[in-house]
Design an enzyme around this catalytic site. Structure first.
Site, mmCIF file in Angstrom:
data_model
loop_
_atom_site.group_PDB
_atom_site.id
_atom_site.type_symbol
_atom_site.label_atom_id
_atom_site.label_comp_id
_atom_site.label_asym_id
_atom_site.label_seq_id
_atom_site.Cartn_x
_atom_site.Cartn_y
_atom_site.Cartn_z
ATOM 1 N N ARG A 39 -13.974 -5.479 64.311
ATOM 2 C CA ARG A 39 -13.890 -5.487 62.837
ATOM 3 C C ARG A 39 -12.681 -6.328 62.469
ATOM 4 O O ARG A 39 -11.558 -6.021 62.872
ATOM 5 C CB ARG A 39 -13.733 -4.063 62.303
ATOM 6 C CG ARG A 39 -13.324 -4.035 60.840
ATOM 7 C CD ARG A 39 -13.400 -2.682 60.212
ATOM 8 N NE ARG A 39 -14.770 -2.253 60.019
ATOM 9 C CZ ARG A 39 -15.144 -1.264 59.204
ATOM 10 N NH1 ARG A 39 -14.231 -0.611 58.510
ATOM 11 N NH2 ARG A 39 -16.406 -0.932 59.088
ATOM 12 N N HIS A 87 -21.854 -7.220 57.450
ATOM 13 C CA HIS A 87 -21.707 -5.868 58.023
ATOM 14 C C HIS A 87 -23.084 -5.420 58.540
ATOM 15 O O HIS A 87 -23.701 -4.502 58.011
ATOM 16 C CB HIS A 87 -21.178 -4.921 56.939
ATOM 17 C CG HIS A 87 -20.646 -3.618 57.455
ATOM 18 N ND1 HIS A 87 -20.568 -3.311 58.799
ATOM 19 C CD2 HIS A 87 -20.165 -2.528 56.795
ATOM 20 C CE1 HIS A 87 -20.043 -2.095 58.934
ATOM 21 N NE2 HIS A 87 -19.805 -1.600 57.734
ATOM 22 N N CYS A 134 -22.377 2.615 51.159
ATOM 23 C CA CYS A 134 -21.991 2.562 52.573
ATOM 24 C C CYS A 134 -20.749 3.410 52.845
ATOM 25 O O CYS A 134 -20.493 3.752 53.983
ATOM 26 C CB CYS A 134 -21.780 1.116 53.000
ATOM 27 S SG CYS A 134 -20.504 0.275 52.051
HETATM 28 N N1 CP Z 1 -19.313 2.075 55.939
HETATM 29 C C1 CP Z 1 -18.344 1.789 56.817
HETATM 30 O O1 CP Z 1 -18.395 0.793 57.548
HETATM 31 O O2 CP Z 1 -17.347 2.699 56.824
HETATM 32 P P1 CP Z 1 -15.968 2.566 57.593
HETATM 33 O O3 CP Z 1 -15.163 1.505 56.890
HETATM 34 O O4 CP Z 1 -15.349 3.924 57.473
HETATM 35 O O5 CP Z 1 -16.239 2.184 59.015
HETATM 36 N N1 NVA Z 2 -17.260 -4.077 51.380
HETATM 37 C C1 NVA Z 2 -16.442 -3.068 51.991
HETATM 38 C C2 NVA Z 2 -17.237 -2.288 52.985
HETATM 39 C C3 NVA Z 2 -16.511 -1.148 53.622
HETATM 40 C C4 NVA Z 2 -17.320 -0.451 54.667
HETATM 41 C C5 NVA Z 2 -15.236 -3.702 52.629
HETATM 42 O O1 NVA Z 2 -15.375 -4.770 53.245
HETATM 43 O O2 NVA Z 2 -14.149 -3.149 52.510
#
Ligand code: CP
Ligand code: NVA
Length: 306
Positions: A103, A130, A265
């Protein structure tokens, strides 16, 4: 040959159908406490340059429940943070572990990591996409409707990473997808045009508009995400003021189909992109959606790390 999951575009329609079927089986097995040891003696590295609750924990638990191990590497504690190239990190990790979830901010760093590793690399969120989230979302909708084709998904809010992956996924599953965002906050233009092109070929409807009511009309799913994604904190004040009309609240929900699924999400900001009564209300499936991350991560790991 190793396979990566960096983008929804790394998956064919057939792959997605397989993921949905396998996830259904794995979810059922977990509910009946049936154990799997498919990834015994395998280790997954988790490299996170941004915070996470769901992605980190669902991948960790998925790996344990498949009999494997994990090593969590916080981005600021590894040498990438002191300038070691992603390519070199990829070559080294390929000699220690069997797969990487990363990530980070820049999507190109993930591409560099994948190009230089001999083990599968999984995108756990970048500024661009994602994919693992959207696979869990598809599964959540599929569980309810037993199909995805022909449904109308309305995405209300920012044209962000989640929106980008949804745009790529919708035509692959023959779903209609309408995204409503304030002007200037549209998703990645290259992704929008390729999604629209693909949708035309498949005979489904994909559109990016600036009217949340039009998007929500007769929707089977209303989906939203934070207005301020990780890394955008400095723009928060200016950005929020432009998103007021794009809140998912009971007035917007009233325009959708009565059984419309409310999805997010997570993490959510009640009172911003969604009101508390809606996210905690009877149409919301957000906890099932979050749980499904675990079942889908298991499927992804069992398919890629075998
Ligand atoms: N939805 C999601 O990816 O959550 P986190 O940021 O907690 O991993
Ligand atoms: N769009 C958000 C998603 C978090 C899971 C971000 O990138 O922070």
């Amino acid at each position: 040959m190793k396979r990566d999951l960096l983008s929804i575009n790394d998956l064919t329609e057939k792959d997605i159908a397989l993921i949905l079927q396998k996830t259904k089986i794995l979810k059922k097995m977990r509910k009946s406490n049936r154990k799997l040891n498919q990834l015994q003696d395998k280790t997954l590295a988790l490299i996170f340059f941004k915070p996470s609750t769901r992605t980190r924990i669902s991948f960790e638990v998925a790996m344990y429940e498949l009999g494997g191990n994990v090593t969590y590497l916080s981005g600021d504690e590894i040498q990438i943070s002191r300038g070691e190239p992603c390519a070199d990190t990829a070559k080294v990790l390929s000699r220690y572990v069997h797969g990487i979830v990363i990530r980070t901010f820049s999507h190109s760093e993930v591409l560099e990591l994948a190009q230089n590793s001999t083990i599968p690399v999984i995108n756990g969120l970048t500024d661009l996409e994602h994919p693992c989230q959207i696979l869990a979302d598809l599964f959540t909708i599929y569980e309810r409707h037993k199909k995805l084709d022909g449904l109308k998904i309305a995405f209300i809010g920012d044209g962000n990473n989640v929106a980008n992956s949804w745009l790529l996924a919708a035509p692959k599953v023959n779903a209609n997808f309408v995204l409503a965002c304030p002007r200037g906050y549209e998703p990645d233009s290259g992704i929008v045009s390729s999604a629209i092109k693909e949708a035309k070929r498949k005979g489904v409807h994909i559109e990016v508009i600036n009217d949340p009511k039009l998007a929500a009309k007769s929707a089977d799913v209303i989906y939203t995400d934070v207005w301020i994604s990780m890394g955008q904190e400095k723009d928060a004040k200016a950005k929020k003021s432009q998103f007021n009309r794009f809140q998912v609240n009971k007035n917007l929900l009233a325009l959708a189909k009565p059984e419309c699924m409310i999805m997010h999400c997570l993490p959510a900001h009640r009172g911003e992109e969604i009101t508390a009564d809606v996210i905690d209300g009877k149409n919301s499936v957000v906890w099932e959606q979050a749980e499904n991350r675990l079942h889908v991560e298991k499927t992804i790991l069992s398919l890629l790390l075998k």
